[in-house]
Structures are given as structure tokens and as C-alpha cells.
Design an enzyme around this catalytic site. Structure first.
Site, short mmCIF file in Angstrom:
data_model
loop_
_atom_site.label_atom_id
_atom_site.label_comp_id
_atom_site.label_asym_id
_atom_site.label_seq_id
_atom_site.Cartn_x
_atom_site.Cartn_y
_atom_site.Cartn_z
N LYS A 1 0.83 -1.20 0.00
CA LYS A 1 0.00 0.00 0.00
C LYS A 1 0.87 1.26 0.00
O LYS A 1 2.08 1.19 0.25
CB LYS A 1 -0.92 -0.04 1.22
CG LYS A 1 -1.89 -1.22 1.18
CD LYS A 1 -2.97 -1.10 2.25
CE LYS A 1 -3.94 -2.27 2.18
NZ LYS A 1 -5.09 -2.12 3.10
N TYR B 1 -11.93 -2.64 -4.76
CA TYR B 1 -12.51 -2.90 -3.43
C TYR B 1 -14.04 -2.93 -3.46
O TYR B 1 -14.68 -2.73 -2.42
CB TYR B 1 -12.03 -1.84 -2.43
CG TYR B 1 -10.64 -2.10 -1.88
CD1 TYR B 1 -10.39 -3.18 -1.02
CD2 TYR B 1 -9.56 -1.29 -2.20
CE1 TYR B 1 -9.12 -3.44 -0.50
CE2 TYR B 1 -8.28 -1.53 -1.69
CZ TYR B 1 -8.09 -2.61 -0.83
OH TYR B 1 -6.83 -2.86 -0.32
N PHE C 1 -16.21 2.44 5.75
CA PHE C 1 -14.90 3.02 5.44
C PHE C 1 -14.55 2.96 3.95
O PHE C 1 -13.44 3.27 3.56
CB PHE C 1 -13.81 2.31 6.26
CG PHE C 1 -13.78 0.81 6.08
CD1 PHE C 1 -13.14 0.24 4.99
CD2 PHE C 1 -14.40 -0.02 7.00
CE1 PHE C 1 -13.12 -1.14 4.82
CE2 PHE C 1 -14.38 -1.40 6.84
CZ PHE C 1 -13.74 -1.96 5.74
N ARG D 1 -1.89 -14.67 4.84
CA ARG D 1 -2.66 -13.89 5.82
C ARG D 1 -2.02 -14.02 7.21
O ARG D 1 -2.04 -13.07 7.99
CB ARG D 1 -4.13 -14.29 5.79
CG ARG D 1 -4.73 -13.98 4.40
CD ARG D 1 -6.20 -13.74 4.37
NE ARG D 1 -6.66 -12.73 5.28
CZ ARG D 1 -6.92 -11.46 4.94
NH1 ARG D 1 -6.70 -11.03 3.72
NH2 ARG D 1 -7.40 -10.64 5.83
N THR E 1 -5.73 -6.98 10.44
CA THR E 1 -5.98 -5.72 9.72
C THR E 1 -5.50 -4.50 10.53
O THR E 1 -4.87 -3.60 9.98
CB THR E 1 -7.51 -5.58 9.47
OG1 THR E 1 -7.98 -6.79 8.88
CG2 THR E 1 -7.80 -4.41 8.56
N ARG F 1 2.42 -6.53 9.24
CA ARG F 1 1.69 -5.34 9.71
C ARG F 1 2.19 -4.89 11.08
O ARG F 1 2.25 -3.68 11.36
CB ARG F 1 0.19 -5.62 9.70
CG ARG F 1 -0.40 -5.49 8.28
CD ARG F 1 -1.81 -6.01 8.22
NE ARG F 1 -2.49 -5.66 6.97
CZ ARG F 1 -3.61 -6.25 6.56
NH1 ARG F 1 -4.17 -7.21 7.28
NH2 ARG F 1 -4.17 -5.87 5.42
N ASN G 1 -2.13 0.28 6.39
CA ASN G 1 -1.65 -0.95 7.04
C ASN G 1 -0.72 -1.78 6.14
O ASN G 1 -0.71 -2.99 6.19
CB ASN G 1 -2.82 -1.78 7.60
CG ASN G 1 -3.78 -2.24 6.55
OD1 ASN G 1 -3.62 -1.92 5.38
ND2 ASN G 1 -4.77 -3.02 6.95
N HIS H 1 -1.93 -5.57 1.45
CA HIS H 1 -3.21 -6.28 1.24
C HIS H 1 -2.90 -7.72 0.86
O HIS H 1 -1.92 -7.98 0.16
CB HIS H 1 -3.97 -5.60 0.09
CG HIS H 1 -5.07 -6.45 -0.48
ND1 HIS H 1 -6.32 -6.51 0.09
CD2 HIS H 1 -5.10 -7.28 -1.55
CE1 HIS H 1 -7.06 -7.36 -0.61
NE2 HIS H 1 -6.36 -7.82 -1.61
N GLU I 1 -7.29 -14.96 -7.83
CA GLU I 1 -7.38 -15.06 -9.29
C GLU I 1 -7.93 -13.74 -9.88
O GLU I 1 -7.36 -13.17 -10.80
CB GLU I 1 -8.34 -16.22 -9.62
CG GLU I 1 -8.65 -16.43 -11.07
CD GLU I 1 -7.73 -17.46 -11.68
OE1 GLU I 1 -7.29 -18.35 -10.94
OE2 GLU I 1 -7.47 -17.34 -12.89
P1 GDP Z 1 -7.84 -7.12 5.34
O1 GDP Z 1 -8.34 -8.31 4.56
O2 GDP Z 1 -7.07 -7.50 6.57
O3 GDP Z 1 -7.06 -6.15 4.49
O4 GDP Z 1 -9.11 -6.34 5.90
P2 GDP Z 1 -10.59 -6.10 5.30
O5 GDP Z 1 -10.81 -6.91 4.07
O6 GDP Z 1 -11.56 -6.25 6.42
O7 GDP Z 1 -10.58 -4.56 4.92
C1 GDP Z 1 -9.91 -4.10 3.75
C2 GDP Z 1 -9.09 -2.89 4.08
O8 GDP Z 1 -9.97 -1.85 4.46
C3 GDP Z 1 -8.13 -3.04 5.26
O9 GDP Z 1 -6.88 -3.59 4.92
C4 GDP Z 1 -7.99 -1.62 5.74
O10 GDP Z 1 -7.00 -0.92 4.98
C5 GDP Z 1 -9.34 -1.02 5.44
N1 GDP Z 1 -10.15 -0.98 6.66
C6 GDP Z 1 -10.69 -2.02 7.34
N2 GDP Z 1 -11.37 -1.60 8.43
C7 GDP Z 1 -11.26 -0.24 8.43
C8 GDP Z 1 -11.74 0.79 9.28
O11 GDP Z 1 -12.42 0.55 10.29
N3 GDP Z 1 -11.42 2.08 8.93
C9 GDP Z 1 -10.67 2.38 7.84
N4 GDP Z 1 -10.38 3.65 7.54
N5 GDP Z 1 -10.19 1.43 7.00
C10 GDP Z 1 -10.47 0.16 7.30
#
Ligand code: GDP
Length: 131
Positions: free
Chosen positions: A3, A43, A51, A79, A85, A96, A106, A109, A118
Site C-alpha cells: 500500500k 474494493y 470506510f 494472511r 488488519t 503489519r 496498514n 493487502h 485469481e
Molecule cells: P484485510 O483483509 O485484513 O485487508 O481487511 P478487510 O478486508 O476487512 O478490509 C480491507 C481494508 O480496508 C483493510 O486492509 C484496511 O485498509 C481497510 N479498513 C478495514 N477496516 C477499516 C476501518 O475501520 N477504517 C478504515 N479507515 N479502514 C479500514
């Protein structure tokens, strides 16, 4: 995908070193940048989350580095390697925990299933960019 915060902080080398040392082969990698529209497409799965707007704005705020990685059990192992996250909750020694700054910045991804890996690999790379 690394990122914008990871690239801005000069952590490409540190993070890819951890990825390779964990046994992943980097099949494709490039530095690129998402427009807000492209970040929204990438996304789209999070469209309904509160968010989503912030996430798309952040992911288009600077360069990123998508990669295709290869390993057995890659999704689950990756993961584990990247950690939770929220960096405050990420296990010690994870990418992270070491490199992320906040829940949005963070560092990295990781795809959450083989099917999404894929789709996400195809989002960034043609068949001619995979070795
Ligand atoms: P990941 O699979 O661990 O990346 O997490 P998720 O799929 O739940 O969320 C996707 C991305 O959205 C995360 O990596 C964060 O960058 C962002 N994100 C998740 N939760 C939050 C939140 O509460 N606030 C904000 N600003 N970003 C978030």
C-alpha cells in the site's frame, strides 16, 4: 499488494524480503497507481462498509505495488504472515506489526481466497507479465 504507506516509507525491500523468506515465489510485481475509480473497482466487495470512501481515497493517494505470489496453501499462509488488519492487534513479527502505521495505512493487502486471488491477479497483470 503493498500500500502507499509502505512505498512512501521505503519498505519495499524489507517487506518483499520477508515474503521471499517465508517461501513465496514472486511471479509478477510492478509499481503502479490506482485512480479513485480503479480503487473503487478493486474494493467493490467493500462497497457497503462505512470506510469504503476512505479506503478508496487512501489507496489512490500514492503508488502501490501489486504482486502475484505462488506457494502451497498461499492464501492462508500469507494472511498469517501479514497479520491482523489493525496493526495494534497484529501478532508480533508479522508484516503489519512491523511496518503498518494504522488500520487504513496498514502496509499490505492479501487476497482472502483462491478465487479472489485469481480475480485480483487478473485486475493488475496480463498473462505476459507472469514468470
Ligand atoms: P484485510 O483483509 O485484513 O485487508 O481487511 P478487510 O478486508 O476487512 O478490509 C480491507 C481494508 O480496508 C483493510 O486492509 C484496511 O485498509 C481497510 N479498513 C478495514 N477496516 C477499516 C476501518 O475501520 N477504517 C478504515 N479507515 N479502514 C479500514
Amino acid at each position: 499488494m503493498l500500500k502507499p504507506d509502505a512505498l512512501n516509507a521505503g519498505n519495499i525491500g524489507g517487506i518483499t524480503k520477508m515474503i521471499e523468506e517465508a517461501g513465496f515465489k514472486i511471479v509478477a510485481m510492478k509499481k503502479t497507481r490506482l485512480t479513485p475509480e480503479l480503487a473503487g473497482k478493486f474494493y467493490a466487495i467493500h462497497k457497503e462498509r462505512p470506510f469504503y470512501g476512505e479506503l478508496c481515497a487512501y489507496m489512490s493517494s500514492g503508488p502501490i505495488m501489486p504482486m502475484i505470489l505462488e506457494k502451497s496453501n498461499a492464501v492462508e499462509d500469507f494472511r498469517k504472515l501479514i497479520g491482523a488488519t489493525d496493526p495494534k492487534k497484529a501478532a508480533p513479527g508479522t508484516i503489519r506489526a512491523l511496518f503498518a502505521k494504522s488500520i487504513d495505512a496498514n502496509a499490505i493487502h492479501g487476497s482472502d481466497s483462491d478465487a479472489n486471488a485469481e480475480i485480483e491477479g487478473n485486475f493488475f497483470f496480463s498473462q505476459f507479465e507472469r514468470f
